[in-house]
Scaffold this active site. Structure first.
Site, mmCIF file in Angstrom:
data_model
loop_
_atom_site.group_PDB
_atom_site.id
_atom_site.type_symbol
_atom_site.label_atom_id
_atom_site.label_comp_id
_atom_site.label_asym_id
_atom_site.label_seq_id
_atom_site.Cartn_x
_atom_site.Cartn_y
_atom_site.Cartn_z
ATOM 1 N N CYS A 180 54.358 25.395 84.996
ATOM 2 C CA CYS A 180 55.150 25.235 83.768
ATOM 3 C C CYS A 180 56.472 25.943 84.007
ATOM 4 O O CYS A 180 56.491 27.067 84.523
ATOM 5 C CB CYS A 180 54.395 25.867 82.594
ATOM 6 N N CYS A 183 60.484 20.021 83.163
ATOM 7 C CA CYS A 183 59.270 20.289 82.387
ATOM 8 C C CYS A 183 58.096 19.585 83.063
ATOM 9 O O CYS A 183 58.122 18.359 83.220
ATOM 10 C CB CYS A 183 59.480 19.760 80.974
HETATM 11 N N1 DGL Z 1 58.386 24.005 80.303
HETATM 12 C C1 DGL Z 1 57.321 23.109 79.925
HETATM 13 C C2 DGL Z 1 56.486 22.728 81.149
HETATM 14 O O1 DGL Z 1 56.953 22.898 82.270
HETATM 15 C C3 DGL Z 1 56.579 23.731 78.795
HETATM 16 C C4 DGL Z 1 55.673 22.792 78.126
HETATM 17 C C5 DGL Z 1 55.410 23.096 76.702
HETATM 18 O O2 DGL Z 1 56.351 23.031 75.915
HETATM 19 O O3 DGL Z 1 54.246 23.310 76.376
HETATM 20 O O4 DGL Z 1 55.406 22.210 81.059
#
Ligand code: DGL
Length: 260
Positions: free
Chosen positions: A183, A73
């Site tokens: 993301c 993440c």
């Molecule tokens: N997969 C997360 C990232 O890479 C998502 C973040 C979120 O939950 O807003 O930032």
């Protein structure tokens, strides 16, 4: 220790895009993936809250005996990685938007970046940008709403197409030739984005780089699993979203509900 799993966590299902890269490069490793979908999206929350959730997830994985933690993440990495590294005694790998390769490759001297508010406002993101892309025009856009739609499995909805058109238009107008996906949920939007973007725009994400970094770190710490049998993979999610996650993983992979 070597047969212990690689632990991964994300705010939800998006980090499965990173899990796939790791699995392709390290098929004999056991893995344990934690999807904190109950608290998604992380990107709109305060840094304090993102740190608190990241500590909780890491603690769970460490308690389960994980030999290395991959923060799948960008939002959790850019806001919490230093604190996690100071607090836990296992190697911790993070993921950051691939600004550096995009800045090195761009011909038009303009790149786009789509990421969460939490990532784009983080000190780590600003540091990377100043270091590698000070002479490049960066068109930033918060992907508001995208993570929630992906969590609901609405990758190909009309609503998604409209948001992507809106978010990429200023980038295309600025003549970008690289779009950085900052993301881990967004690689699932690549088929949609390819239809919307001009042919000259290449899309970059950091998944493969993270997998390579994970492999190198396991090697340098003598933590590679040397058993020549395909690894066991566990997937846990704390909402009833097991179906979305399972279909993103493919191959009928079993996703279990876990109250954490
Ligand atoms: N997969 C997360 C990232 O890479 C998502 C973040 C979120 O939950 O807003 O930032």
């Amino acid at each position: 220790m070597n047969t212990k799993p690689i632990g991964l966590f994300d705010s939800g299902v998006g980090g499965t895009s990173i899990w796939k890269e790791i699995r392709a490069l390290l098929p004999f490793e056991n893995t344990l993936y934690l999807a904190d979908s109950k608290n998604a999206p992380y990107g709109t929350q305060s840094q304090e809250k993102i740190i608190e959730l990241s500590i909780k997830n890491t603690q769970y994985l460490v308690n389960k005996g994980c030999k290395i933690i991959v923060i799948a993440c960008n939002t959790a990495t850019t806001n919490a990685i230093d604190i996690l590294r100071a607090q836990f005694n296992v190697p911790i790998i993070g993921i950051e938007p691939a600004i550096k390769p995009a800045a090195l490759k761009t011909q038009t001297k303009a790149i786009g970046i789509l990421a969460t508010k939490g990532t784009l406002s983080s000190a780590l993101f600003h540091k990377t940008t100043n270091l590698y892309a000070s002479d490049i025009s960066i068109v930033e856009r918060v992907g508001e709403g995208l993570v929630s739609l992906i969590e609901e499995g609405k990758m190909n909805s009309l609503e998604m197409t409209e948001l992507l058109k809106l978010y990429t238009k200023p980038m295309v107008d600025s003549n970008i030739d690289y779009l950085v996906l900052g993301c881990t949920h967004y690689p699932y939007l690549i088929p949609q984005l390819l239809k919307l973007l001009p042919k000259k725009v290449s899309i970059i994400d950091s998944g493969l780089a993270v997998a390579r970094h994970t492999k190198a770190t396991l090697e340098s710490n003598n933590l590679i699993n040397n058993e020549n049998t395909i690894g066991k993979n566990l997937f846990y999610i704390n909402t009833n979203n097991t179906q979305t996650m399972s279909s993103l993983l493919g191959k009928n992979r079993k996703v279990e509900y876990l109250d954490f």
